[in-house]
Design an enzyme around this catalytic site. Sequence first.
Site, PDB file in Angstrom:
ATOM      1  N   GLU A 320       0.822  -1.205   0.000  1.00 43.22           N
ATOM      2  CA  GLU A 320       0.000   0.000   0.000  1.00 43.22           C
ATOM      3  C   GLU A 320       0.863   1.264   0.000  1.00 43.22           C
ATOM      4  O   GLU A 320       0.435   2.329  -0.419  1.00 43.22           O
ATOM      5  CB  GLU A 320      -0.924   0.003   1.228  1.00 43.22           C
ATOM      6  CG  GLU A 320      -1.886  -1.171   1.268  1.00 43.22           C
ATOM      7  CD  GLU A 320      -2.574  -1.332   2.614  1.00 43.22           C
ATOM      8  OE1 GLU A 320      -3.622  -1.997   2.659  1.00 43.22           O
ATOM      9  OE2 GLU A 320      -2.060  -0.803   3.617  1.00 43.22           O
ATOM     10  N   GLY A 387     -12.389  -3.418   4.587  1.00 43.60           N
ATOM     11  CA  GLY A 387     -13.529  -4.218   4.152  1.00 43.60           C
ATOM     12  C   GLY A 387     -14.806  -3.419   4.213  1.00 43.60           C
ATOM     13  O   GLY A 387     -15.035  -2.657   5.151  1.00 43.60           O
ATOM     14  N   MET A 502      -8.160  -2.793  10.717  1.00 48.49           N
ATOM     15  CA  MET A 502      -7.564  -3.285  11.956  1.00 48.49           C
ATOM     16  C   MET A 502      -6.655  -2.260  12.635  1.00 48.49           C
ATOM     17  O   MET A 502      -5.944  -2.614  13.581  1.00 48.49           O
ATOM     18  CB  MET A 502      -6.780  -4.579  11.675  1.00 48.49           C
ATOM     19  CG  MET A 502      -7.644  -5.707  11.144  1.00 48.49           C
ATOM     20  SD  MET A 502      -6.733  -7.237  10.752  1.00 48.49           S
ATOM     21  CE  MET A 502      -6.249  -7.775  12.388  1.00 48.49           C
ATOM     22  N   GLU A 503      -6.690  -1.003  12.186  1.00 52.71           N
ATOM     23  CA  GLU A 503      -5.730  -0.028  12.718  1.00 52.71           C
ATOM     24  C   GLU A 503      -6.297   1.360  13.014  1.00 52.71           C
ATOM     25  O   GLU A 503      -5.908   1.995  14.007  1.00 52.71           O
ATOM     26  CB  GLU A 503      -4.560   0.151  11.727  1.00 52.71           C
ATOM     27  CG  GLU A 503      -3.758  -1.094  11.449  1.00 52.71           C
ATOM     28  CD  GLU A 503      -4.325  -1.928  10.309  1.00 52.71           C
ATOM     29  OE1 GLU A 503      -4.036  -3.126  10.242  1.00 52.71           O
ATOM     30  OE2 GLU A 503      -5.086  -1.357   9.479  1.00 52.71           O
ATOM     31  N   ASP A 526     -12.558  -5.694  -0.187  1.00 56.94           N
ATOM     32  CA  ASP A 526     -13.413  -6.867  -0.044  1.00 56.94           C
ATOM     33  C   ASP A 526     -14.688  -6.458   0.683  1.00 56.94           C
ATOM     34  O   ASP A 526     -14.755  -5.382   1.280  1.00 56.94           O
ATOM     35  CB  ASP A 526     -12.694  -7.970   0.745  1.00 56.94           C
ATOM     36  CG  ASP A 526     -12.328  -7.508   2.155  1.00 56.94           C
ATOM     37  OD1 ASP A 526     -13.106  -7.758   3.089  1.00 56.94           O
ATOM     38  OD2 ASP A 526     -11.256  -6.872   2.314  1.00 56.94           O
TER      39      ASP A 526
END
Length: 559
Positions: A320, A387, A502-503, A526
Amino acid sequence: MGNLFTSAMSCQRIAHRGGGWLAPENTLAGFQAGLRAGFRAFECDVKLSADGVPFLLHDDLLDRTTKASGRASWQVWARLAQLDASAACKPRLARQPPPEEVRLHATGSPHQRIASLQGLAALLAGQDIWLNLEIKTDADASAARQAEWGARIAQAATRLWADAAQPPCLSSFSIPALQGAMHTAPLLPRAWLCEALPLHWREPAQALALHALHLDARACTPELVHAVHIARLQLRLYTVNDAAALAQWCAAGVDGIFTDALELGPGPRPRPGSTHETTPTRPIFFFPLGGARPDAARPPARTAMTEPSRLGILCAMQAEQQMLLQQLIPTQPQRLHGKRAYHRGRLHGREVVMALSGIGKVAAATSATSLIAEFGCDVLLFTGTAGGLGQSVNIGDIVVATSFLQHDLDASPLFPRFEVPLTGRSRFPADDIWATRLLAAAHAAVDRTSHGAAGRARLQRLSIQTPRAHVGLLISGDRFVGGADQARGIRALLPDAIAVDMESAAVAQVCADYSVPFAAVRSISDRADATAHIDFERFTALVARHYSAAVLKLALQAA
């Protein structure tokens, strides 16, 4: 913990309904009177006409403020625009009559007719004015109708104040109206009006991502001022017309006072940034091992006109970050700190420090803390993938966060679910200024990718049809959400969440502790409910890294 109360120098005096009791309420004449009196903060009431034009009026009926009668919202704007609104140039609070020498006589001037919101925007254009627009819904309106009014007034405010130095603050007694405003214009600051705060006021405050509470001064106490500030909200009181009471509440630390008594003067100019809604005026720090952070170490207040000297840019994964590093012009050697590589240089004319956050909340918090404390970054931006959770959020879309929440945090029964212990909050707002820049850049990037030959070819290789940009709640947790049952459970608890990573929420918490602005933009790789699949590495190579580079380039160039 440091001093939670501001001085009177930080307390706004806000001209109630435009001109207080100097001129007819909610008229352009009233605003002109307030400007002549030196005021730079104003409040007014906004309703919708039968043909959808926002206009200034407090009551449901025309009878008190004009010589006409009947329900105002049933009239078309062409008729309302002809009505003289000077009939109520008299005391609005019988217990506090205005001095006769400061009242104006009704003259039938065009500026004393019912004003449109567009007319008000034209009057205030080019002036650095803080403005509170109170959304006034009819008393018998359904919840759906209240939400519609909130949405339409918010949409108009966004358009009319697009170039203003300060965005208007939208307030209302109506929660549905505030919900409509939030969904339509999530980046405009919002405030909830209350005659008295209910016992569980924190829940709606968090759900509405409020910036402030506006409370009847008669229902306020110094302890309540403290509690609201602990929740990282601003507190403004209405309507205080007595000089001694005004001074008392300013000394107690409230952020603003609505007043009719404009003859008392606008008060001292607020300190820079205190009238802006970007962050609460009173950053709260928790340092359980070392005590309160000294005032001298706190970052200075920031306004829309004060640009950061150094930006920190985080990505979770190397794929990324790759294209951003290719665009970076190094100014110093790469530096290792805490097992992370930090890249210092210039990106599109701005001094930046880039780093990988690592995957998960602890890793991201470590990197964010280093960027702030070790490398002196005074704004953090996060870019990467996420997501999709929202029903309309699809693979290939871009999301810009308006707020952040940790969906796996549960310290109950000691604290409510999702609430970060000892902070009084579960949602951390994105910085309005940078979120607005990222959203504009995201729209432009999506448009260029969809219509450019190279971008369209990359999308087609992944069967992505029409990507879009979204704004809303971004949630984070230390688990990968990739199943229908998981996603369904999260949606049941957090129906306004549009994406999950997740961050980001961990970084938002760190930035709140340091009073550092933070914003995040994510490409949807996703569907978190597993209803759509795509090869992640191909998506990152063909779409995500191009989005990150394009969005940051446009946002930094606009800064």
